[in-house]
Design an enzyme around this catalytic site. Structure first.
Site, PDB file in Angstrom:
ATOM      1  N   LYS A  80       4.213   2.194   8.753  1.00 45.44           N
ATOM      2  CA  LYS A  80       2.826   3.022   9.157  1.00 45.44           C
ATOM      3  C   LYS A  80       1.693   2.112   9.311  1.00 45.44           C
ATOM      4  O   LYS A  80       0.806   2.242  10.001  1.00 45.44           O
ATOM      5  CB  LYS A  80       2.704   4.140   7.958  1.00 45.44           C
ATOM      6  CG  LYS A  80       1.705   5.056   8.327  1.00 45.44           C
ATOM      7  CD  LYS A  80       1.573   6.131   7.078  1.00 45.44           C
ATOM      8  CE  LYS A  80       2.811   6.756   6.847  1.00 45.44           C
ATOM      9  NZ  LYS A  80       2.670   7.811   5.693  1.00 45.44           N
TER      10      LYS A  80
ATOM     11  N   SER B 141      -7.709   4.923   3.566  1.00 39.98           N
ATOM     12  CA  SER B 141      -7.499   4.200   2.404  1.00 39.98           C
ATOM     13  C   SER B 141      -7.849   2.619   2.651  1.00 39.98           C
ATOM     14  O   SER B 141      -8.427   1.976   1.634  1.00 39.98           O
ATOM     15  CB  SER B 141      -5.911   4.315   1.918  1.00 39.98           C
ATOM     16  OG  SER B 141      -5.686   5.570   1.274  1.00 39.98           O
TER      17      SER B 141
ATOM     18  N   ASN C 242      -3.194  19.712   0.764  1.00 42.46           N
ATOM     19  CA  ASN C 242      -4.079  18.972   1.201  1.00 42.46           C
ATOM     20  C   ASN C 242      -4.090  18.795   2.856  1.00 42.46           C
ATOM     21  O   ASN C 242      -4.954  18.729   3.507  1.00 42.46           O
ATOM     22  CB  ASN C 242      -4.438  17.661   0.499  1.00 42.46           C
ATOM     23  CG  ASN C 242      -5.450  16.724   1.172  1.00 42.46           C
ATOM     24  OD1 ASN C 242      -6.724  17.033   1.258  1.00 42.46           O
ATOM     25  ND2 ASN C 242      -5.139  15.408   1.538  1.00 42.46           N
TER      26      ASN C 242
ATOM     27  N   THR D 220      -6.003  12.580   6.261  1.00 41.86           N
ATOM     28  CA  THR D 220      -4.652  12.966   6.863  1.00 41.86           C
ATOM     29  C   THR D 220      -4.513  14.047   7.761  1.00 41.86           C
ATOM     30  O   THR D 220      -3.960  14.070   8.741  1.00 41.86           O
ATOM     31  CB  THR D 220      -3.496  12.894   5.654  1.00 41.86           C
ATOM     32  OG1 THR D 220      -3.779  11.736   4.815  1.00 41.86           O
ATOM     33  CG2 THR D 220      -2.271  12.919   6.222  1.00 41.86           C
TER      34      THR D 220
ATOM     35  N   LYS E  71       0.774  -1.391  -0.039  1.00 44.07           N
ATOM     36  CA  LYS E  71      -0.014  -0.156  -0.061  1.00 44.07           C
ATOM     37  C   LYS E  71       0.997   1.264  -0.159  1.00 44.07           C
ATOM     38  O   LYS E  71       1.841   1.249   0.894  1.00 44.07           O
ATOM     39  CB  LYS E  71      -0.870  -0.039   1.202  1.00 44.07           C
ATOM     40  CG  LYS E  71      -2.038   1.016   1.203  1.00 44.07           C
ATOM     41  CD  LYS E  71      -3.178   0.613   0.391  1.00 44.07           C
ATOM     42  CE  LYS E  71      -4.047   1.825  -0.005  1.00 44.07           C
ATOM     43  NZ  LYS E  71      -3.505   2.726  -1.017  1.00 44.07           N
TER      44      LYS E  71
ATOM     45  N   LYS F 211       5.575   2.071  -2.655  1.00 49.75           N
ATOM     46  CA  LYS F 211       5.527   3.457  -2.986  1.00 49.75           C
ATOM     47  C   LYS F 211       5.784   3.412  -4.481  1.00 49.75           C
ATOM     48  O   LYS F 211       6.708   2.684  -5.135  1.00 49.75           O
ATOM     49  CB  LYS F 211       6.439   4.403  -2.233  1.00 49.75           C
ATOM     50  CG  LYS F 211       6.108   5.763  -2.297  1.00 49.75           C
ATOM     51  CD  LYS F 211       5.114   5.853  -1.179  1.00 49.75           C
ATOM     52  CE  LYS F 211       4.564   7.406  -1.106  1.00 49.75           C
ATOM     53  NZ  LYS F 211       3.562   7.807  -0.221  1.00 49.75           N
TER      54      LYS F 211
END
Length: 421
Positions: free
Chosen positions: A99, A354, A226, A195, A75, A111
């Site tokens: 994380k 997510s 954001n 976030t 992820k 990533k």
């Protein structure tokens, strides 16, 4: 502390590796598992052509790194930037592993990135580049393999293009191949603010832990994208006083508090925070070392280094960005007794939401935003408690505690699964 160059200090992979090694040593991690977890399981580099609007063919380089699938599919976001490097993507993939483990959701870390400057490209060029990049890595992504998401330079539209490209190749709509999509094509309510909401939750929990009041708590936020803008707005609602905003093109300062609603309207009209009448212009670098209770670096890596850490005056640093504090700066801040909420905990609201989106896509059933927010806040508050308990129990700072907790969970899963040979 060994002497290192600034280039070594700000290398994201070296920074991640140094913290991993320290935490693994504290855990007395088995040497074999240490080797397994220290390295990504897969690194993909692709070079691909894109036809530009004027008919030229340009070559682009893209990356996708899968760090771990031990706890579930990979992820992690995809970033578009002229500064993307393989070391950066490696580091970000490993941070995603930790994380996801810190908040105890069933994903590993991954990533991706493409070396480009989307600000200098037309929307058609970005779409064609996105679709070709997706086609180049298509055999390595999927709902049970590796699930991309937005990051710097990418957004909901980018994820829609990736989802559509993947679906065309599969000959069926596969919404769960990416997260961070528009709501009408399988995105989750509350994802865009998640976030920033997580940053606010972490600040709430830190103030409770340190027995500090929310009302009048002065906050400076570096980055008003954001994460930073949503954190600012949600914290304003809670009673925090946002006194500084630092952006790439300049900053704002008002010791009496900035009207965040008005600033958001100004930015929407003008495309920048500059020229806002409700605050004085300020140097963005100076704002990082201005007196406040909470500093939120919410933009890019390596903004707090050995060059400015000694001058930090904040009591709490809540890392909305990935890797904003170098390992050398960590040591300086520890001596100053700064309470750090590390990135792998502080900005985990995004990956948690997510996960909710991925679950909803696979269920074909979508939740109310109030349910998303309630579940998010519950998981994040529990994760904060897990980390500070681990910190107290092992006598380490919050960052190393978060790493130790995450590494422990991933290593335990690998031991349970065994090594296939």
């Amino acid at each position: 502390m060994a002497t290192i160059t600034l280039e070594q200090e700000i290398n994201p992979w070296e920074a991640q590796a140094a913290r991993f090694d320290f935490a693994a040593r504290k855990l007395n991690l088995d040497e074999g598992l240490w080797r397994v977890l220290r390295h990504p399981s897969r690194e993909i580099i692709v070079h691909f052509p894109v036809t530009m609007d004027d008919g030229r063919i340009e070559m682009f380089t893209g990356f996708r790194v899968l760090h771990s699938q031990a706890r579930g599919p990979g992820k992690g976001g995809i970033r578009y930037s002229p500064d993307v490097t393989l070391d950066e993507v490696r580091a970000l993939a490993s941070w995603m592993t930790w994380k996801c483990a810190v908040v105890n959701i069933p994903f590993g870390g991954a990533k991706g990135g493409v070396i480009c400057d989307p600000k200098r490209m037309s929307i058609g060029e970005v779409e064609r580049m996105t679709r070709r990049y997706t086609a180049e890595i298509i055999e390595f992504i999927g709902p049970e393999k590796d699930v991309p998401a937005p990051d710097m330079g990418t957004n909901e539209q980018t994820m829609a293009w990736i989802m559509d490209t993947y679906s065309m190749h599969q000959r069926q709509t596969v919404t769960s191949v990416v997260t961070g999509k528009p709501v009408n094509i399988g995105g989750s309510r509350g994802r865009r603010e998640a976030t920033g909401r997580g940053v606010r939750v972490m600040c709430d929990e830190a103030l409770k832990y340190l027995q500090m009041p929310v009302n009048g708590c002065r906050v400076i936020i570096q980055g008003f994208g954001n994460v930073g803008s949503n954190a600012a707005n949600l914290m304003r609602e809670r009673g925090y006083k946002i006194i500084g905003i630092a952006e790439y093109d300049g900053g704002l300062y008002n010791p009496n508090g900035i009207d965040i609603c008005s600033l958001l309207e100004h930015r929407q009209r003008n495309g920048t925070v500059l020229g806002f009448k409700g605050a004085e212009p300020a140097d963005s670098l100076d704002l990082l070392t201005t007196d406040c209770e909470i500093l939120i670096p919410a933009a890019t890596e390596n903004v707090i280094t050995s060059r400015n850490a000694e001058r930090i005056k904040a009591r709490i640093i809540c890392e909305g960005a990935n890797g904003p504090t170098t390992a050398v700066a960590d040591e300086i801040l520890a001596d100053k007794k700064v309470f750090i909420i590390p990135d792998i905990l502080a900005n985990s609201g995004g990956v948690t939401a997510s996960y909710f989106e991925w679950v909803q896509d696979r269920q074909g059933y979508f939740w109310k935003e109030s349910v998303v927010n309630e579940q998010l806040e519950s998981i994040l508050a529990e994760s904060f408690d897990d980390v500070v308990r681990y910190s107290d129990a092992h006598g380490v700072n919050n960052r190393i505690a978060a790493y130790m907790l995450a590494i422990d969970r991933v290593a335990f899963t690998i031991k349970q699964r065994g090594i296939y040979a």
